[in-house]
Scaffold this motif. Structure first.
Motif, PDB file in Angstrom:
ATOM      1  N   GLN A   1       0.898  -1.169   0.003  1.00  0.00           N
ATOM      2  CA  GLN A   1       0.115   0.198  -0.092  1.00  0.00           C
ATOM      3  C   GLN A   1       0.892   1.286   0.092  1.00  0.00           C
ATOM      4  O   GLN A   1       0.352   2.118  -0.452  1.00  0.00           O
ATOM      5  CB  GLN A   1      -1.119   0.056   1.203  1.00  0.00           C
ATOM      6  CG  GLN A   1      -1.951  -1.093   1.138  1.00  0.00           C
ATOM      7  CD  GLN A   1      -3.009  -1.040   0.048  1.00  0.00           C
ATOM      8  OE1 GLN A   1      -3.191   0.174  -0.205  1.00  0.00           O
ATOM      9  NE2 GLN A   1      -3.269  -2.085  -0.697  1.00  0.00           N
ATOM     10  N   ILE A   2       2.005   1.186   0.623  1.00  0.00           N
ATOM     11  CA  ILE A   2       3.047   2.289   0.661  1.00  0.00           C
ATOM     12  C   ILE A   2       3.612   2.652  -0.688  1.00  0.00           C
ATOM     13  O   ILE A   2       3.704   3.631  -1.177  1.00  0.00           O
ATOM     14  CB  ILE A   2       3.939   1.974   1.885  1.00  0.00           C
ATOM     15  CG1 ILE A   2       3.404   2.462   3.114  1.00  0.00           C
ATOM     16  CG2 ILE A   2       5.059   3.392   1.732  1.00  0.00           C
ATOM     17  CD1 ILE A   2       4.396   1.871   4.227  1.00  0.00           C
ATOM     18  N   PHE A   3       3.976   1.611  -1.315  1.00  0.00           N
ATOM     19  CA  PHE A   3       4.932   1.701  -2.647  1.00  0.00           C
ATOM     20  C   PHE A   3       3.944   1.575  -3.829  1.00  0.00           C
ATOM     21  O   PHE A   3       4.517   1.372  -5.091  1.00  0.00           O
ATOM     22  CB  PHE A   3       6.237   0.715  -2.639  1.00  0.00           C
ATOM     23  CG  PHE A   3       7.031   1.284  -1.763  1.00  0.00           C
ATOM     24  CD1 PHE A   3       7.937   2.112  -2.004  1.00  0.00           C
ATOM     25  CD2 PHE A   3       7.125   0.680  -0.328  1.00  0.00           C
ATOM     26  CE1 PHE A   3       9.086   2.553  -0.837  1.00  0.00           C
ATOM     27  CE2 PHE A   3       8.168   1.136   0.544  1.00  0.00           C
ATOM     28  CZ  PHE A   3       9.054   1.874   0.226  1.00  0.00           C
ATOM     29  N   SER A   4       2.566   1.131  -3.896  1.00  0.00           N
ATOM     30  CA  SER A   4       2.054   1.050  -5.018  1.00  0.00           C
ATOM     31  C   SER A   4       1.792   2.480  -5.752  1.00  0.00           C
ATOM     32  O   SER A   4       2.088   3.487  -5.191  1.00  0.00           O
ATOM     33  CB  SER A   4       0.587   0.444  -4.669  1.00  0.00           C
ATOM     34  OG  SER A   4      -0.086   1.505  -3.917  1.00  0.00           O
ATOM     35  N   GLN A   5       1.527   2.357  -7.109  1.00  0.00           N
ATOM     36  CA  GLN A   5       1.446   3.727  -7.658  1.00  0.00           C
ATOM     37  C   GLN A   5       0.548   4.571  -7.196  1.00  0.00           C
ATOM     38  O   GLN A   5       0.647   5.822  -7.297  1.00  0.00           O
ATOM     39  CB  GLN A   5       1.093   3.450  -9.290  1.00  0.00           C
ATOM     40  CG  GLN A   5       1.346   4.633 -10.156  1.00  0.00           C
ATOM     41  CD  GLN A   5       1.172   4.219 -11.454  1.00  0.00           C
ATOM     42  OE1 GLN A   5       0.714   3.120 -11.966  1.00  0.00           O
ATOM     43  NE2 GLN A   5       1.603   5.029 -12.623  1.00  0.00           N
TER      44      GLN A   5
ATOM     45  N   PHE B   1       2.620  11.412  -0.701  1.00  0.00           N
ATOM     46  CA  PHE B   1       3.485  12.253   0.054  1.00  0.00           C
ATOM     47  C   PHE B   1       4.461  13.140  -1.075  1.00  0.00           C
ATOM     48  O   PHE B   1       4.739  14.347  -0.929  1.00  0.00           O
ATOM     49  CB  PHE B   1       4.466  11.626   0.978  1.00  0.00           C
ATOM     50  CG  PHE B   1       5.552  12.240   1.501  1.00  0.00           C
ATOM     51  CD1 PHE B   1       5.043  13.545   2.813  1.00  0.00           C
ATOM     52  CD2 PHE B   1       6.697  12.306   1.384  1.00  0.00           C
ATOM     53  CE1 PHE B   1       5.979  13.895   3.276  1.00  0.00           C
ATOM     54  CE2 PHE B   1       7.721  13.311   2.020  1.00  0.00           C
ATOM     55  CZ  PHE B   1       7.612  14.091   3.006  1.00  0.00           C
ATOM     56  N   LEU B   2       5.095  12.491  -2.204  1.00  0.00           N
ATOM     57  CA  LEU B   2       5.714  12.965  -2.901  1.00  0.00           C
ATOM     58  C   LEU B   2       4.957  14.188  -3.819  1.00  0.00           C
ATOM     59  O   LEU B   2       5.261  15.204  -4.192  1.00  0.00           O
ATOM     60  CB  LEU B   2       6.388  12.140  -4.009  1.00  0.00           C
ATOM     61  CG  LEU B   2       7.320  11.101  -3.254  1.00  0.00           C
ATOM     62  CD1 LEU B   2       7.778  10.027  -4.422  1.00  0.00           C
ATOM     63  CD2 LEU B   2       8.517  11.817  -2.858  1.00  0.00           C
ATOM     64  N   GLY B   3       3.555  13.956  -4.108  1.00  0.00           N
ATOM     65  CA  GLY B   3       2.755  14.861  -4.875  1.00  0.00           C
ATOM     66  C   GLY B   3       2.526  16.131  -4.146  1.00  0.00           C
ATOM     67  O   GLY B   3       2.180  17.063  -4.795  1.00  0.00           O
ATOM     68  N   LEU B   4       2.683  16.186  -2.861  1.00  0.00           N
ATOM     69  CA  LEU B   4       2.553  17.301  -1.922  1.00  0.00           C
ATOM     70  C   LEU B   4       3.645  18.245  -2.403  1.00  0.00           C
ATOM     71  O   LEU B   4       3.546  19.519  -2.068  1.00  0.00           O
ATOM     72  CB  LEU B   4       2.817  16.782  -0.545  1.00  0.00           C
ATOM     73  CG  LEU B   4       1.561  16.220   0.086  1.00  0.00           C
ATOM     74  CD1 LEU B   4       1.668  15.857   1.370  1.00  0.00           C
ATOM     75  CD2 LEU B   4       0.136  16.842  -0.075  1.00  0.00           C
ATOM     76  N   PHE B   5       5.029  17.924  -2.822  1.00  0.00           N
ATOM     77  CA  PHE B   5       5.834  18.746  -3.315  1.00  0.00           C
ATOM     78  C   PHE B   5       5.887  18.866  -4.777  1.00  0.00           C
ATOM     79  O   PHE B   5       7.043  19.278  -5.389  1.00  0.00           O
ATOM     80  CB  PHE B   5       7.443  18.215  -2.876  1.00  0.00           C
ATOM     81  CG  PHE B   5       7.119  17.778  -1.215  1.00  0.00           C
ATOM     82  CD1 PHE B   5       7.445  19.120  -0.591  1.00  0.00           C
ATOM     83  CD2 PHE B   5       6.911  16.850  -0.655  1.00  0.00           C
ATOM     84  CE1 PHE B   5       7.572  18.849   1.064  1.00  0.00           C
ATOM     85  CE2 PHE B   5       6.923  16.550   0.694  1.00  0.00           C
ATOM     86  CZ  PHE B   5       7.174  17.666   1.307  1.00  0.00           C
ATOM     87  N   GLY B   6       4.928  18.310  -5.641  1.00  0.00           N
ATOM     88  CA  GLY B   6       4.862  18.289  -7.008  1.00  0.00           C
ATOM     89  C   GLY B   6       5.902  17.447  -7.692  1.00  0.00           C
ATOM     90  O   GLY B   6       6.044  17.553  -8.854  1.00  0.00           O
ATOM     91  N   ILE B   7       6.074  16.483  -7.009  1.00  0.00           N
ATOM     92  CA  ILE B   7       6.714  15.434  -7.560  1.00  0.00           C
ATOM     93  C   ILE B   7       6.221  14.149  -8.037  1.00  0.00           C
ATOM     94  O   ILE B   7       5.278  13.623  -7.070  1.00  0.00           O
ATOM     95  CB  ILE B   7       7.901  14.759  -6.695  1.00  0.00           C
ATOM     96  CG1 ILE B   7       9.025  15.935  -6.068  1.00  0.00           C
ATOM     97  CG2 ILE B   7       8.663  13.706  -7.121  1.00  0.00           C
ATOM     98  CD1 ILE B   7       9.875  15.502  -4.955  1.00  0.00           C
ATOM     99  N   GLN B   8       5.983  13.627  -9.166  1.00  0.00           N
ATOM    100  CA  GLN B   8       5.427  12.577  -9.636  1.00  0.00           C
ATOM    101  C   GLN B   8       6.048  11.386  -9.553  1.00  0.00           C
ATOM    102  O   GLN B   8       7.277  10.970  -9.890  1.00  0.00           O
ATOM    103  CB  GLN B   8       4.978  12.769 -11.226  1.00  0.00           C
ATOM    104  CG  GLN B   8       4.179  11.534 -11.836  1.00  0.00           C
ATOM    105  CD  GLN B   8       3.805  11.800 -13.232  1.00  0.00           C
ATOM    106  OE1 GLN B   8       4.243  12.808 -13.749  1.00  0.00           O
ATOM    107  NE2 GLN B   8       3.066  10.894 -13.850  1.00  0.00           N
ATOM    108  N   GLY B   9       5.518  10.355  -8.495  1.00  0.00           N
ATOM    109  CA  GLY B   9       6.252   9.127  -8.219  1.00  0.00           C
ATOM    110  C   GLY B   9       6.017   8.374  -9.228  1.00  0.00           C
ATOM    111  O   GLY B   9       5.375   8.057 -10.087  1.00  0.00           O
TER     112      GLY B   9
END
Length: 313
Positions: A145-149, A156-164
């Motif tokens: 659940q943490i590392f799925s798309q 969390f990365l999306g909060l900084f504008g980073i697309q995981g």
């Protein structure tokens, strides 16, 4: 006349048996009686299944029909099975990356906790908790659940504008999620390192400091050599555990070792052949190869220990 007490002669031989020997036999009988449950379990649930597995490794067996003797055919097929060779490659990568990373994290945290922190018991419990949970299904589901798309990490990365990335679905990253999960559960070797650090003589560090040695030099010249027995112990145990890893690969990868067999660990492929394809003879052959490889690694560790493990006199 001898002062040693004698019991009546043995009915078979006519010889007299000293009383002290009779008492020793009674003590031995009592000891074996206490050991009996363990011995029965050893033979019933370990040795006999191992012997039967060795027999099945030389047969063709699908769990539904009687085994058919094939000799070494299963072992020859292993070398021609591309997925098997891929599982060997993936497992070796997993072992040589996860074990050193896990031990390094354990030693780093142990050294931090050894600096006289307040509430040491609390921090020790917090760091040990992941290991206490073990490689369970619940932990593996959480990791998925943490590392799925659409998981927590990408949120969390999306909060900084980073697309995981698709950490689990991308073969470039999928294996590293399993390595990270293994390294995260460093609690057990950490406690062993912490116990060892507390036994190190402080006068050696004081003498080294007077000679102008810095922290890095003290670590490599004092700490690491004196901790080498603990390093050896943890290295052997964690290597064996890494070779036997199954649940994280099964749950995180969806049970098939994907994507593109990038997480196809050895034990997962063994399970797929034995219970997925009903090729229990083939799976038994794989199990014995794994047993031999683990034995070989353990023997190499013990052989090399004389060169780098230092035991205090």
């Amino acid at each position: 006349m001898s002062s040693t007490a004698l019991k009546p002669p043995d009915a078979r031989t006519g010889a007299f048996i000293p009383v002290h020997k009779r008492k020793r036999h009674k003590h031995n009988l009592a000891g074996y009686s206490f050991l009996a449950p363990w011995l029965i379990g050893l033979f019933s649930f370990t040795l006999l299944p191992m012997a039967y597995s060795a027999y099945l490794s030389m047969t063709k067996f699908d769990l539904l029909t009687p085994p058919q003797w094939t000799g070494l055919a299963n072992f020859k097929m292993l070398l021609q099975d591309e997925r098997y060779l891929q599982s060997v490659k993936v497992t070796l990568i997993y072992v040589v990356t996860s074990v050193p990373l896990k031990l390094a994290a354990a030693l780093l945290v142990a050294m931090a906790l050894n600096r006289g922190l307040k509430a040491l018991g609390f921090y020790r419990s917090v760091f040990y908790l992941p290991s206490l949970l073990g490689a369970s299904v619940a932990v593996s589901v959480m990791w998925r659940q943490i590392f799925s798309q659409q998981g927590l990490l990408n949120d969390f990365l999306g909060l900084f504008g980073i697309q995981g990335a698709d950490w689990i679905g991308d073969p470039r990253y999928a294996m590293w999620t399993l390595v990270l999960l293994s390294a995260w559960q460093f609690g057990t070797p950490m406690l062993i390192f912490l116990a060892g650090l507390k036994q190190l003589p402080q006068d050696l560090y004081e003498a080294a400091a007077l000679d102008g040695a810095g922290p890095v030099r003290m670590f490599f010249k004092i700490t690491l050599p004196l901790l080498s027995p603990m390093v050896f112990f943890n290295l052997v145990l964690e290597t064996i555990n890494a070779f036997q890893t199954f649940t994280p690969a099964y749950v995180v990868s969806g049970g098939l070792g994907g994507p593109i067999d990038s997480t196809l660990l050895y034990t997962l492929y063994l399970y797929l052949k034995g219970f997925g394809s009903m090729q229990m003879g083939y799976a038994s052959a794989m199990a014995w190869v794994l047993f031999a490889v683990i034995g070989l690694f353990t023997a190499l560790y013990f052989w090399s220990a004389r060169r780098w493990v230092n035991y205090a006199d």
